[in-house]
Design an enzyme around this catalytic site. Structure first.
Site, PDB file in Angstrom:
ATOM      1  N   SER A   4    -131.592  85.350  41.371  1.00 51.83           N
ATOM      2  CA  SER A   4    -130.995  84.964  42.648  1.00 51.83           C
ATOM      3  C   SER A   4    -131.994  85.157  43.773  1.00 51.83           C
ATOM      4  O   SER A   4    -133.054  85.760  43.587  1.00 51.83           O
ATOM      5  CB  SER A   4    -129.753  85.817  42.929  1.00 51.83           C
ATOM      6  OG  SER A   4    -130.125  87.158  43.243  1.00 51.83           O
ATOM      7  N   LYS A   5    -131.648  84.661  44.947  1.00 52.62           N
ATOM      8  CA  LYS A   5    -132.545  84.813  46.095  1.00 52.62           C
ATOM      9  C   LYS A   5    -132.706  86.283  46.475  1.00 52.62           C
ATOM     10  O   LYS A   5    -133.744  86.674  47.008  1.00 52.62           O
ATOM     11  CB  LYS A   5    -132.038  84.005  47.286  1.00 52.62           C
ATOM     12  CG  LYS A   5    -130.695  84.453  47.846  1.00 52.62           C
ATOM     13  CD  LYS A   5    -130.244  83.518  48.962  1.00 52.62           C
ATOM     14  CE  LYS A   5    -128.903  83.957  49.550  1.00 52.62           C
ATOM     15  NZ  LYS A   5    -128.426  83.017  50.586  1.00 52.62           N
ATOM     16  N   ARG A   6    -131.711  87.093  46.182  1.00 54.27           N
ATOM     17  CA  ARG A   6    -131.827  88.533  46.473  1.00 54.27           C
ATOM     18  C   ARG A   6    -132.917  89.176  45.616  1.00 54.27           C
ATOM     19  O   ARG A   6    -133.607  90.085  46.066  1.00 54.27           O
ATOM     20  CB  ARG A   6    -130.487  89.233  46.239  1.00 54.27           C
ATOM     21  CG  ARG A   6    -129.384  88.817  47.205  1.00 54.27           C
ATOM     22  CD  ARG A   6    -128.129  89.655  47.008  1.00 54.27           C
ATOM     23  NE  ARG A   6    -127.051  89.221  47.875  1.00 54.27           N
ATOM     24  CZ  ARG A   6    -126.194  88.240  47.584  1.00 54.27           C
ATOM     25  NH1 ARG A   6    -126.307  87.603  46.435  1.00 54.27           N
ATOM     26  NH2 ARG A   6    -125.231  87.907  48.417  1.00 54.27           N
ATOM     27  N   GLY A  51    -135.620  87.688  44.654  1.00 51.71           N
ATOM     28  CA  GLY A  51    -136.875  87.328  45.296  1.00 51.71           C
ATOM     29  C   GLY A  51    -137.148  88.182  46.512  1.00 51.71           C
ATOM     30  O   GLY A  51    -138.276  88.650  46.729  1.00 51.71           O
ATOM     31  N   ASP A  52    -136.114  88.418  47.327  1.00 50.50           N
ATOM     32  CA  ASP A  52    -136.274  89.244  48.521  1.00 50.50           C
ATOM     33  C   ASP A  52    -136.723  90.655  48.155  1.00 50.50           C
ATOM     34  O   ASP A  52    -137.634  91.216  48.772  1.00 50.50           O
ATOM     35  CB  ASP A  52    -134.950  89.314  49.299  1.00 50.50           C
ATOM     36  CG  ASP A  52    -134.563  87.971  49.902  1.00 50.50           C
ATOM     37  OD1 ASP A  52    -135.458  87.119  50.051  1.00 50.50           O
ATOM     38  OD2 ASP A  52    -133.378  87.779  50.200  1.00 50.50           O
TER      39      ASP A  52
END
Length: 503
Positions: free
Chosen positions: A262-264, A266-267
């Protein structure tokens, strides 16, 4: 005659394109090109409530950046358009009427409140409410009413949806090109909504109609759509259409292997999960392009997320991927994303760029920092520091020593390199350098090493403070190469500053 291969990538414009979607696009593209077929882009925008402005141009820009362009689509009309579902409403209306008239779909008038109450009642009894074979004749729909009663409800504009009438007591068997034979009992399926109360089709209905009308031969999509395959095959059967072949790609997993990427992730992990940066009023999500990844590297990264060529080869050009890609070598299990492997691919492609391309990228990047570079030494600087870089920003970081003299010195470097006689040694060295006309790497190396030996200076007592004086720390490329590129004047100025600082 073998039917032509036609595949489609059908994203929804509800936000930025995740790399999982890009991988789906890539695998479709590779399959199409390998079979000299057609790669279609279709925008599935039937859910207008989730439509996000800018998402569609983001999709096409990402595909173009990665050099996986579509053959037919919104900006490249072919014989089977329009290529946005919102522009195909008349087609869906005609086909839903056909399905209702044939008895494969029915009107349902249940309100959202009615359905919520039924779900709550089922939960209170430890059950899960489904709308289907076991109860549909007892609910507020056309199956429990006469034709006249249905028309009396429709005529004044009472809201309704259209549901699929799932066949009873069937074992549906189908073959997935990746997962093999799969069987499912229709009794476990619910009667999915095909048309919403706003008059727009759901994904399930629209994508089947479109795939048929666009003559799609193979549907290559993500694993998350596998549970919907039974419904889609039943829709093909209900229309009397031949179904395309299906292949469901494995999920892309977190680096830990536990759960979908998920994008989290990546963050928190410091790596992109989107091909291009995406901005919202409250945040900015990084993209591979903006982080400096080369599109060739990203293609190679994505190709290995679920596919294995069966050889030791890891680096593939796009042409080689087209030649060697094989759906039978796509794995069933999830593909774990490895940020370090991604950087490895980037490093490989970065190091193998033509020198002219590296120089051009470096000069352009420097301009974004307000530095306008020119001169014959830029390619020499790049050559010296290239093997220490994976991104253009690394070149910028490593090259700063050539454009800005140190004003301070690393304390650990001072502790390691500076001795009581260092200032005297640097003074002698500066005098030597002032006498050298040929400031090439070879001449500097020979003369400094000869002088150090004759003056009985240990080479470390010369080279370490010299590096500190030139760079400001104990890091950096070959000292003699640095001196040659700086030139005699700048080299001696930096040594003089260091002497004054140390004194």
């Amino acid at each position: 005659m073998t039917p032509s291969v036609r595949v489609r990538f059908a994203p929804s414009p509800t936000g930025p394109l995740h790399i999982g979607g890009v991988r789906t696009a890539l695998f479709n593209y590779l399959f199409a090109k390998q079979h000299k077929g057609t790669f279609v882009l279709r925008i599935e925008d039937t859910d207008q409530t989730r439509y996000v402005s800018g998402a569609e141009p983001y999709i096409t820009e990402a595909l173009n950046w990665l050099d996986i362009p579509y053959d037919e689509g919104p900006e490249k009309p072919g014989l089977y358009g329009p290529y946005r579902q919102s522009e195909r409403k008349t087609l869906y209306n005609n086909h839903i009427t056909q399905l209702i008239d044939a008895g494969h779909a029915y009107y349902a008038f249940d309100s959202a409140e009615d359905l919520a109450n039924l779900r709550a009642l089922a939960e209170s009894q430890g059950e899960t409410f489904t709308y289907g074979v076991t109860n549909r004749k007892h609910l507020n729909n056309a199956l429990a009413k006469t034709h006249e009663e249905v028309q009396q409800l429709i005529a004044p504009g009472l809201p309704y949806v259209v549901r699929f009438k799932t066949p009873e007591n069937r074992t549906l068997t189908f073959t997935d090109l990746i997962r093999g034979e799969v069987s499912i009992q229709t009794s476990v399926l619910d009667d999915k909504i095909l048309f919403k109360s706003d008059g727009m089709p759901t994904y399930h209905f629209a994508n089947v109609v479109d795939d048929h009308l666009m003559k799609i031969s193979h549907v290559i999509r993500g694993e998350e759509w596998l549970p919907s395959l039974a419904l889609h095959l039943l829709l093909y059967e209900s229309f009397g259409w031949a179904a395309p072949e299906f292949a469901h790609l494995p999920l892309i997993l977190k680096p830990s292997g536990k759960g979908k990427l998920s994008k989290r992730d990546g963050d928190s992990g410091g790596f992109p999960v989107f091909p291009l940066a995406w901005k919202t009023p409250n945040s900015v999500f990084s993209g591979y392009r903006e982080q400096g990844y080369l599109p060739e590297a990203v293609l190679n990264i994505l190709a290995f997320l679920g596919w294995n060529p069966g050889t030791e080869q890891e680096v593939f050009s796009k042409e080689e991927l087209v030649r060697d890609f094989d759906l039978t070598r796509v794995q069933k299990s999830g593909a774990k994303f490895d940020p370090e492997k991604a950087r490895w691919f980037q490093n490989h492609y970065f190091q193998n760029q033509p020198k002219t391309a590296l120089v051009a990228s470096f000069v352009d990047f420097a301009q974004t920092k307000g530095v306008y570079l020119a001169g014959e030494k830029v390619p020499d600087i790049i050559e010296l520091i290239q093997n220490r870089a994976s991104f253009v920003v690394d070149l910028w970081t490593e090259s700063q020593l050539f454009f800005q003299a140190p004003k301070t010195f690393d304390p650990q470097g001072i502790k390691k390199a500076i001795k009581p006689d260092t200032v005297a040694v640097l003074t002698e060295l500066q005098n030597l350098l002032n006498s050298i006309d040929d400031f090439t790497v070879e001449t500097l190396s020979d003369m400094v090493k000869t002088w150090a030996k004759e003056a009985n200076h240990g080479l470390g007592s010369v080279m370490m403070p010299l590096r500190l004086a030139l760079v400001g720390s104990m890091q950096g490329p070959d000292v003699f190469a640095i001196m040659s590129l700086l030139g005699p004047s700048e080299t001696c100025e930096r040594i003089a500053f260091a002497r004054a600082f140390l004194s």
